[in-house]
Design an enzyme around this catalytic site. Structure first.
Site, mmCIF file in Angstrom:
data_model
loop_
_atom_site.group_PDB
_atom_site.id
_atom_site.type_symbol
_atom_site.label_atom_id
_atom_site.label_comp_id
_atom_site.label_asym_id
_atom_site.label_seq_id
_atom_site.Cartn_x
_atom_site.Cartn_y
_atom_site.Cartn_z
ATOM 1 N N HIS A 1 0.870 -1.295 0.355
ATOM 2 C CA HIS A 1 0.055 0.069 -0.284
ATOM 3 C C HIS A 1 0.699 1.285 0.039
ATOM 4 O O HIS A 1 2.303 0.754 -0.416
ATOM 5 C CB HIS A 1 -1.002 -0.229 1.475
ATOM 6 C CG HIS A 1 -2.015 -1.038 1.347
ATOM 7 N ND1 HIS A 1 -2.280 -2.305 1.651
ATOM 8 C CD2 HIS A 1 -3.448 -0.778 1.144
ATOM 9 C CE1 HIS A 1 -3.113 -3.107 1.147
ATOM 10 N NE2 HIS A 1 -4.180 -1.556 1.115
ATOM 11 N N LYS B 1 -1.212 4.838 4.999
ATOM 12 C CA LYS B 1 -1.291 4.319 5.568
ATOM 13 C C LYS B 1 -0.923 3.640 6.915
ATOM 14 O O LYS B 1 0.162 3.447 7.114
ATOM 15 C CB LYS B 1 -1.577 2.040 5.031
ATOM 16 C CG LYS B 1 -2.192 0.701 5.650
ATOM 17 C CD LYS B 1 -3.085 -0.022 4.416
ATOM 18 C CE LYS B 1 -3.800 -0.920 5.170
ATOM 19 N NZ LYS B 1 -4.882 -0.078 5.116
#
Lengths: 267, 267, 267, 267
Positions: free
Chosen positions: B156, B160
């Site tokens: 990601h 995050k």
């Protein structure tokens, strides 16, 4: 290029037997002798697995070998101790060494460098002959100048004991040499299960995957706004080392200096 | 299939605005009203971003909406609290709910299941509408019956906060449900840098990569003798949820029971 | 490094608006004016989308702009015709151009090179500012010296009309420049369905994948005995161009010569 | 599960020797005899490569073998003709066949199905025992119900003659069975170099990559709005077939019917 006459030390090892195959099937190369701690005085064709290779004598002693056989290059795929001894003897007899070993000390390297300089002879010591792996590391170092965020995923069979792999750590070191230390990821990121974010090497993260079926694979992922760049090497078997040995032999004949690391002859 | 009349709750949210686009561009779907905590009494075309969408009234109160507008399905993309209240009201007015929320309690789910059963009406609650992610999880569970070694790599953007991702943990849970616990990797494996082998979930290893540029990606790798099987999902933007919403709306019209999780309507 | 004063031409285009964001959020950069064919005499903060950017006047005429505003660099993201006119005017006023355009003729390039030489001013023309794509091409060319077999897989959304992509063809050209032509694959290989082996470019094979969901991706695969090396670039959005613009601006201030192609300033 | 007594036909072939290894190293399996067209009357331990395997007699004639040796399962890895003869004989002696061959005719299959039905004995014929490849095809068929756009990239060593591979075509067939024909890509897309868009199979595109170093790899890519789903199988060596053989042996003992294709016993 005229024919290159080659001695191989360690012909029955896993790397060595591939090297015998390489040298005997490459047009410009000629295998003139092998060095082995066994079978001295016999011919290579007398040894199981090499029956089809004719006219290659086996020596146990490198001095005898170098006195009796005319050679250009010694490919040594033995141990650090034997390799060091062989490389020195080769240089003293005006034969150029190509040595694949990971265990040389700084003193060993310095001594070979001095000898190579005095004799004005090429000498290449390469811990890793897999040209793809060496290019992956080289490209990663280049990319790190423009991409400040990088993660390494290395993937091996599940019989491997150490994590991360030596190649992954070496890659991280090379990147570290050219970038300012950067603590990657969100400053407040949190592992809800320990280890999720992998190993931290100077702010970079390294992830080690282990699965049956896998062989030896690594990818280096770089990210910046809106894009990623990935450099991946897959090694399927030992034959992968041979293109590196070939380049090293060709280069050692052209250069008259000492080189440590295949990356320094790939331009 | 005849036209399906749809109410959307939360039309201005990120998911909601995609849902408005989906419903108004799908031939068999018709948007008949929206529910919003603002702009009650206005038309959707009065709101910035929706100027081209005609004849869709905005309601702030679901009771009023259901009394005045004839509808088949409510797509709710609000919060768990509002979503629960809306879903109950919808079922009571014979409208079938399709709710995308991750926060429902077990009691919420039990209550909706009972209500769906009593009214003999379809009701679908789906924490994840990305059909590709749901299939990845489903296939991973199937594969785990034949491949006993698995590692998960989720990747990601570096904004995050949590690692591993919810999808990675959910995938590991689903695999865990069908295989005996297995401590993977070599029994004597050793981390030379902490965390290299990732997070351990019931013997499986999960690795979380975070880089700028990445969006939301996951691969599940299975290995056995001489082979690997990899299932990978890449999510590039929120539009990825809409094919799941479409399938859910079509299914909720055909089935008269309660379903939790998109995986249970993909066969 | 002291502050670099920058003019942007084409601030409302897709690339231009990203450039405005880049310049106004980079510490060492200062946006001093913009060039637009509209809104002359207004301030950039008067234009929708730029309300928060203060003190940046809009000019429609580059001569007026360069006379009234002190600047170091012009970033031009307009058309080849306008870009050519702007670049010349900039050099004549001792402002260094950074131009992103694919359409310059050889005559254009020669003229700018001469002007850059006469004024002893840096000037960078770059058809592609995505640093990752440029590095992918550069690394591919380097790898092709050691790996003689290569295939290119480029993958784009299914709205793309041409196959193969310009970047894939450019990559093949660069590889072709450094290797002897090689007809790859088995000499007797046979397509049981036409096109299976892809497009043939000088013996290399190029494969074009088109799928909804994809954005812009390319991988270059090299193979030799027992190993493969893969270089992959994924471009997710236009922000990916901005790191290249940043490097170009920094470089154009340090170098006093003409450069065509970002690859020639990445070392 | 109690011990399963197994006969292997074709023990010296490439698949057969892997099967011998599988059966002799699996706890619940016992190798009770082998069938070979050579070495009848000898013991398997008399044959080069099998010295360590004790107490396994070699038969050249299946009738003799089945009369003298008590067995549960016959694993046949010979040719279609021999395999057919063996499978019939086995069923008649109440031994369950597991046959890996790609060449059976429809008549062969019908005859074995009838015999299996009459004897109420399990019988499994599997053209492909690589469980990962079979799952890849199965998952691809499932995914195609929700993703209408798919491309297949298969990658093999450059000694392979045919393109696309059999597995790629089989995968496309399976997908074709469940989706309406769809001409993928942009309706006006144009190949500037012939073949760029690959082979067209019922509107799907298949791309065949051939490189030295590669072994046998395939990925199936599905795309829809904002997301892609990829299913990939990598086969590194022949050991990859053995997990499929193991599952087939276990299943053939539990089921009393005829099965064609490993995919039909993986649920």
């Amino acid at each position: 290029m005229s024919e290159i006459k080659i001695i191989i030390a360690g012909p029955r090892g896993r790397m060595g037997s591939e090297a015998v195959k390489l040298v005997t099937t490459t047009e410009q190369f000629k295998l003139v002798a092998v060095l082995d701690h066994k079978y001295g005085g016999m011919m290579l064709s007398d040894v199981a697995g090499f029956q089809t290779i004719s006219n290659v004598p086996i020596y146990t002693n490198i001095e005898n070998c170098l006195q009796e056989v005319e050679a250009d290059v010694l490919i040594d795929l033995t141990t650090p101790e034997v390799g060091m001894y062989h490389a020195k003897a080769a240089l003293e007899h005006n034969v150029r060494p190509v040595v694949g070993t990971t265990g040389f000390t700084k003193e060993n390297l310095a001594e070979l460098e001095r000898l190579s300089y005095e004799k004005e002879l090429g000498c290449i010591i390469a811990p890793n002959f897999a040209i793809g792996a060496v290019l992956m590391m080289k490209f990663s170092q280049l990319a790190a100048k423009y991409f400040y965020d990088v993660e390494i995923i290395e993937m091996h069979h599940d019989q491997k004991l150490d994590a991360p792999s030596g190649t992954a750590v070496k890659t991280a070191e090379l990147i570290s040499d050219v970038r300012e230390t950067k603590k990657q990821g969100h400053p407040n990121e949190k592992e809800t299960i320990d280890g999720a974010r992998g190993a931290d090497y100077d702010g970079m993260h390294i992830h080690s995957v282990r699965l049956p079926g896998l062989i030896a694979h690594q990818q280096v992922l770089f990210g910046s706004d809106g894009q990623t760049l990935t450099i991946r090497h897959d090694s399927y078997n030992r034959a992968s080392f041979m293109s590196g040995v070939k380049v090293a032999v060709e280069t050692v004949m052209k250069q008259n200096n000492f080189v440590y690391g295949l990356e320094n002859i790939l331009d």
